[in-house]
Design a protein around this motif. Structure first.
Motif, PDB file in Angstrom:
ATOM      1  N   ASN A   1       0.371  80.399  69.392  1.00 50.08           N
ATOM      2  CA  ASN A   1       0.088  79.157  68.685  1.00 50.08           C
ATOM      3  C   ASN A   1       0.808  78.007  69.385  1.00 50.08           C
ATOM      4  OD1 ASN A   1      -1.240  79.816  65.799  1.00 50.08           O
ATOM      5  ND2 ASN A   1       0.166  81.467  66.371  1.00 50.08           N
ATOM      6  N   LYS A   2       0.080  76.915  69.574  1.00 52.53           N
ATOM      7  CA  LYS A   2       0.669  75.714  70.169  1.00 52.53           C
ATOM      8  C   LYS A   2       0.228  74.498  69.367  1.00 52.53           C
ATOM      9  CE  LYS A   2       0.823  77.373  74.944  1.00 52.53           C
ATOM     10  NZ  LYS A   2       0.406  77.100  76.345  1.00 52.53           N
ATOM     11  N   TRP A   3       1.192  73.645  69.049  1.00 55.58           N
ATOM     12  CA  TRP A   3       0.900  72.402  68.350  1.00 55.58           C
ATOM     13  C   TRP A   3       1.288  71.210  69.224  1.00 55.58           C
ATOM     14  CZ3 TRP A   3       2.535  76.737  65.844  1.00 55.58           C
ATOM     15  CH2 TRP A   3       1.787  77.167  64.724  1.00 55.58           C
ATOM     16  N   SER A   4       0.421  70.208  69.283  1.00 51.29           N
ATOM     17  CA  SER A   4       0.684  68.974  70.021  1.00 51.29           C
ATOM     18  C   SER A   4       0.395  67.788  69.114  1.00 51.29           C
ATOM     19  CB  SER A   4      -0.177  68.889  71.284  1.00 51.29           C
ATOM     20  OG  SER A   4       0.091  69.968  72.147  1.00 51.29           O
ATOM     21  N   LEU A   5       1.091  66.674  69.378  1.00 57.00           N
ATOM     22  CA  LEU A   5       0.954  65.478  68.549  1.00 57.00           C
ATOM     23  C   LEU A   5       0.529  64.290  69.388  1.00 57.00           C
ATOM     24  CD1 LEU A   5       4.204  65.681  66.355  1.00 57.00           C
ATOM     25  CD2 LEU A   5       1.973  66.706  65.894  1.00 57.00           C
ATOM     26  N   LYS A   6      -0.119  63.355  68.716  1.00 59.93           N
ATOM     27  CA  LYS A   6      -0.404  62.051  69.312  1.00 59.93           C
ATOM     28  C   LYS A   6       0.148  61.012  68.351  1.00 59.93           C
ATOM     29  CE  LYS A   6      -4.254  61.248  71.514  1.00 59.93           C
ATOM     30  NZ  LYS A   6      -5.677  60.924  71.822  1.00 59.93           N
ATOM     31  N   ILE A   7       1.068  60.157  68.869  1.00 56.55           N
ATOM     32  CA  ILE A   7       1.779  59.181  68.031  1.00 56.55           C
ATOM     33  C   ILE A   7       1.289  57.778  68.357  1.00 56.55           C
ATOM     34  CG2 ILE A   7       4.042  58.318  67.347  1.00 56.55           C
ATOM     35  CD1 ILE A   7       3.607  61.226  66.678  1.00 56.55           C
ATOM     36  N   ARG A   8       1.074  56.990  67.303  1.00 54.28           N
ATOM     37  CA  ARG A   8       0.676  55.601  67.509  1.00 54.28           C
ATOM     38  C   ARG A   8       1.888  54.764  67.912  1.00 54.28           C
ATOM     39  NH1 ARG A   8      -3.074  56.223  63.141  1.00 54.28           N
ATOM     40  NH2 ARG A   8      -5.172  55.623  63.771  1.00 54.28           N
ATOM     41  N   ASN A   9       1.656  53.836  68.832  1.00 53.53           N
ATOM     42  CA  ASN A   9       2.657  52.811  69.091  1.00 53.53           C
ATOM     43  C   ASN A   9       2.580  51.764  67.986  1.00 53.53           C
ATOM     44  OD1 ASN A   9       3.545  53.996  71.462  1.00 53.53           O
ATOM     45  ND2 ASN A   9       1.964  52.977  72.673  1.00 53.53           N
ATOM     46  N   LYS A  10       3.684  51.071  67.777  1.00 50.37           N
ATOM     47  CA  LYS A  10       3.739  50.128  66.656  1.00 50.37           C
ATOM     48  C   LYS A  10       2.757  48.966  66.813  1.00 50.37           C
ATOM     49  CE  LYS A  10       8.593  51.173  65.692  1.00 50.37           C
ATOM     50  NZ  LYS A  10       9.977  50.644  65.594  1.00 50.37           N
ATOM     51  N   SER A  11       2.440  48.625  68.059  1.00 52.04           N
ATOM     52  CA  SER A  11       1.621  47.428  68.298  1.00 52.04           C
ATOM     53  C   SER A  11       0.210  47.750  68.744  1.00 52.04           C
ATOM     54  CB  SER A  11       2.292  46.549  69.353  1.00 52.04           C
ATOM     55  OG  SER A  11       2.439  47.278  70.563  1.00 52.04           O
ATOM     56  N   ASP A  12      -0.224  49.005  68.595  1.00 48.79           N
ATOM     57  CA  ASP A  12      -1.527  49.350  69.170  1.00 48.79           C
ATOM     58  C   ASP A  12      -2.605  49.541  68.119  1.00 48.79           C
ATOM     59  OD1 ASP A  12      -0.862  51.684  67.954  1.00 48.79           O
ATOM     60  OD2 ASP A  12      -1.418  52.974  69.632  1.00 48.79           O
TER      61      ASP A  12
ATOM     62  N   HIS B   1      -1.519  55.597  73.140  1.00 45.98           N
ATOM     63  CA  HIS B   1      -0.763  56.467  72.266  1.00 45.98           C
ATOM     64  C   HIS B   1       0.172  57.367  73.051  1.00 45.98           C
ATOM     65  CE1 HIS B   1      -4.727  55.653  70.244  1.00 45.98           C
ATOM     66  NE2 HIS B   1      -3.870  55.182  69.356  1.00 45.98           N
ATOM     67  N   LYS B   2       1.216  57.767  72.373  1.00 48.84           N
ATOM     68  CA  LYS B   2       2.205  58.656  72.978  1.00 48.84           C
ATOM     69  C   LYS B   2       1.856  60.098  72.640  1.00 48.84           C
ATOM     70  CE  LYS B   2       7.189  59.536  73.083  1.00 48.84           C
ATOM     71  NZ  LYS B   2       8.498  59.100  72.544  1.00 48.84           N
ATOM     72  N   ARG B   3       1.809  60.959  73.655  1.00 46.63           N
ATOM     73  CA  ARG B   3       1.483  62.366  73.466  1.00 46.63           C
ATOM     74  C   ARG B   3       2.753  63.204  73.524  1.00 46.63           C
ATOM     75  NH1 ARG B   3      -4.082  63.354  74.474  1.00 46.63           N
ATOM     76  NH2 ARG B   3      -5.163  61.521  75.285  1.00 46.63           N
ATOM     77  N   ILE B   4       2.849  64.172  72.650  1.00 42.20           N
ATOM     78  CA  ILE B   4       3.933  65.156  72.657  1.00 42.20           C
ATOM     79  C   ILE B   4       3.278  66.522  72.732  1.00 42.20           C
ATOM     80  CG2 ILE B   4       6.002  66.010  71.507  1.00 42.20           C
ATOM     81  CD1 ILE B   4       6.123  63.405  69.951  1.00 42.20           C
ATOM     82  N   ASN B   5       3.192  67.062  73.937  1.00 39.81           N
ATOM     83  CA  ASN B   5       2.528  68.340  74.140  1.00 39.81           C
ATOM     84  C   ASN B   5       3.463  69.497  73.791  1.00 39.81           C
ATOM     85  OD1 ASN B   5       0.106  67.164  75.074  1.00 39.81           O
ATOM     86  ND2 ASN B   5       0.962  66.984  77.139  1.00 39.81           N
ATOM     87  N   ASP B   6       2.910  70.507  73.171  1.00 39.11           N
ATOM     88  CA  ASP B   6       3.639  71.742  72.841  1.00 39.11           C
ATOM     89  C   ASP B   6       4.942  71.441  72.108  1.00 39.11           C
ATOM     90  OD1 ASP B   6       1.597  72.922  74.234  1.00 39.11           O
ATOM     91  OD2 ASP B   6       2.764  73.247  76.055  1.00 39.11           O
ATOM     92  N   ILE B   7       4.856  70.599  71.095  1.00 36.07           N
ATOM     93  CA  ILE B   7       6.061  70.301  70.323  1.00 36.07           C
ATOM     94  C   ILE B   7       6.566  71.547  69.602  1.00 36.07           C
ATOM     95  CG2 ILE B   7       4.695  69.526  68.336  1.00 36.07           C
ATOM     96  CD1 ILE B   7       6.922  67.556  67.706  1.00 36.07           C
ATOM     97  N   LEU B   8       5.646  72.437  69.254  1.00 29.47           N
ATOM     98  CA  LEU B   8       6.013  73.676  68.587  1.00 29.47           C
ATOM     99  C   LEU B   8       5.168  74.808  69.165  1.00 29.47           C
ATOM    100  CD1 LEU B   8       7.608  75.121  66.320  1.00 29.47           C
ATOM    101  CD2 LEU B   8       5.686  74.618  64.783  1.00 29.47           C
ATOM    102  N   THR B   9       5.804  75.886  69.587  1.00 32.03           N
ATOM    103  CA  THR B   9       5.089  77.066  70.101  1.00 32.03           C
ATOM    104  C   THR B   9       5.582  78.290  69.340  1.00 32.03           C
ATOM    105  OG1 THR B   9       6.742  77.426  71.847  1.00 32.03           O
ATOM    106  CG2 THR B   9       4.852  76.055  72.408  1.00 32.03           C
ATOM    107  N   LEU B  10       4.651  79.208  69.097  1.00 33.65           N
ATOM    108  CA  LEU B  10       4.981  80.443  68.379  1.00 33.65           C
ATOM    109  C   LEU B  10       4.156  81.577  68.974  1.00 33.65           C
ATOM    110  CD1 LEU B  10       6.296  81.994  66.010  1.00 33.65           C
ATOM    111  CD2 LEU B  10       4.351  81.271  64.583  1.00 33.65           C
ATOM    112  N   ARG B  11       4.840  82.652  69.358  1.00 30.20           N
ATOM    113  CA  ARG B  11       4.160  83.820  69.908  1.00 30.20           C
ATOM    114  C   ARG B  11       4.634  85.069  69.169  1.00 30.20           C
ATOM    115  NH1 ARG B  11       1.529  85.916  74.427  1.00 30.20           N
ATOM    116  NH2 ARG B  11       2.121  88.061  74.961  1.00 30.20           N
ATOM    117  N   SER B  12       3.684  85.873  68.772  1.00 28.21           N
ATOM    118  CA  SER B  12       3.969  87.151  68.120  1.00 28.21           C
ATOM    119  C   SER B  12       3.220  88.244  68.872  1.00 28.21           C
ATOM    120  CB  SER B  12       3.521  87.130  66.648  1.00 28.21           C
ATOM    121  OG  SER B  12       4.183  86.103  65.937  1.00 28.21           O
ATOM    122  N   SER B  13       3.905  89.352  69.126  1.00 31.53           N
ATOM    123  CA  SER B  13       3.290  90.432  69.897  1.00 31.53           C
ATOM    124  C   SER B  13       3.626  91.782  69.274  1.00 31.53           C
ATOM    125  CB  SER B  13       3.748  90.391  71.353  1.00 31.53           C
ATOM    126  OG  SER B  13       5.153  90.545  71.444  1.00 31.53           O
TER     127      SER B  13
END
Length: 843
Positions: A583-594, A616-628
């Motif tokens: 599992n991988k989660w990524s975010l896209k954040i708005r700038n204050k003036s955009d 916009h500001k991207r934060i790739n793979d802010i959270l990763t989870l692997r189960s095996s």
């Protein structure tokens, strides 16, 4: 009055002498005919500008011979010639230039009757890259003696001033009541004063008696002294280091001579005398030739006193070499040998003190059929177990995975450009040859080390050598079914030839093989938010499954050796299914003036609507989870393995008034049947940093010698052509690093926590590093490694650094367990080897 001898005065005075000889052809005292096409200058007029271009001068020496001198450039606001007194004067911005020599002054005069040259007023002189300035110059042509008063010059790494400085040779100056300093302040913070001083240009300064002044107050005196002012590498005796500690008693270290051989090599011979512990001799050689080779050799011989009439000798050799050849092949050698571990027992380096083994290796690499061939060897000496290991030789060559069709078709053929299903078949191949020896003999012979195996009376190997060759081959197929499901089956096989097996059969062959099939696909989810700081969240789920099969090779377990990558499978039949979920989660954040600009579009020159730049500001793979999880088909009882979870949290750093960064990783093991937690480990790292500004309440006005007046346009503030590392001070380097990191203070915490169901007491460690620039010129760094479980420090270190304009002081303290050491160093930034005080001690 201070007088400075100019290293170009003999040449310049001779030029003026020849110039006067030409003007002697004019017989009028009031009017000087300069040339047919030039105006005449009256001695009674002082506001007419006169400038002459270069002339070739012919002077009659005694009426019988004619001398020829090279071209001269001269100019002045006024030029006067007095025939009766045989005197020539250049007044107002007077300038003479000849080859690399140039002189400028308010007034330049030449006494032809006595063969003497003079200048008065502010005088600037340049000869090559040397710049001097003073108030008055006197020079005698016959004796070639000269001097300048109230002068200043810059030699190599510092400034010197003198009441009278005489040029006694082309590169030697004698100075009376001279002062030398490396401080570039207009009013130097320190200087070295000597009643008599001799300067050997680009070499050294010898003076007697010597007084060391700080803020014009004498603090130390010596009957004589010598200071190097050479640029770059140069031969000479180094400054020894006296001191005292409990282990060595009184000592005198680094009694050394440094020999620089041309541009390619240098040699250091050093001797350390220690009152209680003995002595040590060091020999160090460093060499380099660009694009060819580089390396060093360092040897140490140490006498260690162990008691009354008891001593031992220890030695260590370190060498490193790198060569580049024209065929793009390389050769590297890293050699380390020592007689015993005790040679490092009093080292200030904690890693050396704790060292249990040393290793050496050789490596040769070259391209063969566009792939790299590696030939290497290694040797390890373990002081703790008294075992030596040698690998010689080791040869490896591999072809990475590539399409099988390339073996039969060229890349330019029409068939190879078609999109056919069989083009997804790939293969890989590698070959590996190795020989390894394990030597337990205390005093091995050459044959023991390199090839001979020996056994004791019970049949146990004292020295054991093995050799073998391994061929590895693999083939796989990859295809995406339905455009979403990735399927990849494969087969791999190994063939190994041994010089002998465990049953002592010679030249035996072994083999193994295995197969697998893997499948995975990805699911994408996207959630958008219209009126919040969070623009969108993207979630990627990737399920994975694989099946692995390997036949029964248990018969190999007690038959074949395993060493240096030469081995075959020796386990029982294996069939397993591996399952994993990523599992991988990524975010896209708005700038204050955009908010209002994020939907705008731009128009291209072709009147086409272009996609606007994403604000916009991207934060790739802010959270990763692997189960095996693994399911063993060969097990009847509890075929499922433990469930392994790994998680990572990496938010974007906050960069505002200060910089904040946090990251965390964790591992968790869980029972697949009752879902109980078996063990877990969490690592957290937190850092905060910032950029502080400092006010300089006491700015230092620098000595702008050669800058405040644009006397010679090609003269820089530093008239000497020094190397980059000599022009750059330690403070400059630290300032540049601080600007590059955009912070001059930081705090970093690294915490680890681990526990298990069996171990009721968790293990915790905390690693802390604090870096703080207290003032503009003072830095402090403290770090420690704390065992929170046992509540004790594993390691601590403290460093204080203070810039004092042209000086620097550092204090470093380290402690590891019961072993500690400190070092205090006070040195001149430009002359760190000549002007320094060092104090160190350890237990």
């Amino acid at each position: 009055m201070k007088k400075i001898i100019m290293n170009y005065l003999p040449r310049m005075a001779t030029i003026i002498f020849f110039l006067a000889g030409v003007l002697l052809f004019a017989q009028k005292e009031e009017i000087i005919p300069l040339a047919d096409d030039q105006p005449q200058k009256s001695t009674l007029s002082s506001d007419t500008l006169y400038t002459d271009n270069s002339d070739s001068l012919y002077v009659s020496d005694s009426g019988d011979s004619t001398a020829v001198i090279d071209s001269v450039l001269y100019s002045a606001d006024s030029l006067y010639y007095f025939n009766k007194d045989e005197l020539i004067e250049l007044k107002g911005n007077a300038t003479l230039k000849y080859e690399t020599a140039e002189i400028k002054s308010d007034r330049i005069a030449l006494d032809l009757k006595n063969d003497r040259a003079f200048s008065s007023g502010d005088t600037w002189m340049k000869d090559g890259d040397q710049l001097l300035a003073g108030n008055e110059v006197k020079y005698d042509i016959d004796s070639k003696n000269g001097l300048i008063t109230e002068g200043i010059s810059k030699f190599e790494k510092g400034f010197f001033y003198g009441k009278e400085i005489r040029k006694v040779d082309s590169r030697v100056f004698d100075v009376d009541e001279g002062r030398f300093t490396t401080c570039d302040a207009k009013n130097p913070h320190f200087h070295i004063y000597a009643k008599q001083m001799r300067i050997f240009r680009n070499d050294k300064i010898v003076a007697k008696p010597v007084l060391f002044y700080v803020n014009n107050f004498p603090i130390m005196g010596l009957p004589f002294g010598t200071f190097t002012i050479k640029r770059g590498r140069h031969s000479g005796i180094l400054v020894p280091e006296p001191g005292y500690n409990r282990y060595d008693g009184k000592y005198l270290k680094n009694i050394a001579y440094y020999f620089a051989y041309k541009d390619y090599s240098d040699l250091l011979i050093a001797y350390d005398f220690k009152e209680k512990s003995g002595w040590e001799v060091r020999l160090e050689n460093v060499y380099i030739k660009r694009y060819k080779y580089s390396g060093y050799v360092k040897t140490r011989l140490k006498k260690r006193v162990e008691g009354i009439n008891a001593s031992s000798y220890d030695w260590v050799v370190n060498a490193k070499h790198h060569s580049d050849f024209e065929d793009k092949s390389t050769f590297d050698a890293n050699l380390n040998f020592a007689s015993t571990k005790k040679v490092w027992e009093n080292s200030v380096d904690i890693d050396e003190r704790l060292k249990e083994e040393i290793s050496s290796d050789l490596s040769y690499k070259r391209l063969l059929w566009s792939r790299q061939l590696n030939i290497s060897a290694s040797y390890t000496d373990n002081f703790k177990d008294k075992i030596r290991n040698i690998s010689f030789p080791k040869i490896s060559y591999s072809l990475p995975s590539k399409p099988i069709y390339e073996l039969f078709l060229s890349k330019d053929s029409s068939v190879s450009k078609e999109n056919n299903w069989w083009k997804n078949f790939n293969f890989n191949f590698s070959i590996h040859l190795a020989h390894k020896g394990e030597i337990k003999e205390r005093k091995p012979t050459f044959s023991d080390v390199f090839f001979e195996s020996t056994q004791d009376s019970s049949g146990v190997y004292i020295n054991q050598h093995n050799a073998g060759a391994k061929n590895s081959f693999g083939v796989n197929y990859s295809h995406k079914f339905g455009g979403w499901l990735n399927i990849s089956p494969g087969l791999s096989a190994n063939e190994v030839w041994y010089d002998r097996d465990k049953l002592d059969n010679k030249l035996v062959r072994a083999a193994d093989y295995s197969s697998y099939i893997r499948a995975n696909f990805s699911l994408y989810g996207l959630r958008q938010f219209n009126h919040s700081y969070l623009k969108a969240v993207r979630h990627i789920i990737t399920p994975e499954a694989s099946f692995n099969y390997r036949p029964d090779f248990s018969k190999n377990e007690n038959k074949y050796y395993s060493f240096d990558g030469i081995s075959v499978a020796s386990g029982r039949k294996s069939r397993s299914v591996n399952l994993a979920l990523n599992n991988k989660w990524s975010l896209k954040i708005r700038n204050k003036s955009d908010i209002s600009t994020s939907t705008d579009s731009t128009t291209t020159d072709n009147n086409e609507t272009a996609k606007p730049e994403d604000p916009h500001k991207r934060i790739n793979d802010i959270l990763t989870l692997r189960s095996s999880l693994l399911y063993d088909l060969e097990k009847e009882d509890k075929p499922f393995s433990n469930i392994n979870h790994s998680v990572g949290f990496n938010p974007a750093p906050i960069e505002d008034f200060f910089n904040f960064k946090y990251s965390a990783t964790g591992n968790l093991q869980q029972d697949a049947y009752n879902f109980e937690f078996l063990s877990w480990r969490v690592n957290n790292e937190f850092s905060i940093s910032g950029q502080a500004t400092y006010v300089d309440y006491f700015p230092v006005e620098t000595n702008k010698f050669g800058e405040e007046k644009n006397i010679f346009p090609d003269i820089q503030s530093d008239s000497l052509k020094t190397d980059d590392y000599e022009r750059t001070s330690i403070k400059d380097i630290e300032d540049n690093l601080a600007r590059a990191n955009k912070s001059n203070w930081s705090i970093v915490f690294s915490h680890s926590y681990s526990a298990s169901r069996e171990n009721k007491r968790p293990d915790q460690q905390l690693d802390t590093t604090v870096t703080l620039q207290i003032t503009k010129n003072m830095n402090i760094t403290y770090s420690n490694y704390l065992d929170l479980t046992n509540k004790r420090f594993i390691r601590q270190s403290f460093t204080l650094s203070r810039d004092i304009h042209c000086w620097k002081i550092t204090l470093n303290w380290n402690k590891s367990g019961d072993i500690w050491d400190y070092r205090l160093l006070f040195f001149n930034i430009k002359l760190p080897d000549s002007l320094r005080i060092r104090k160190s001690e350890n237990n």
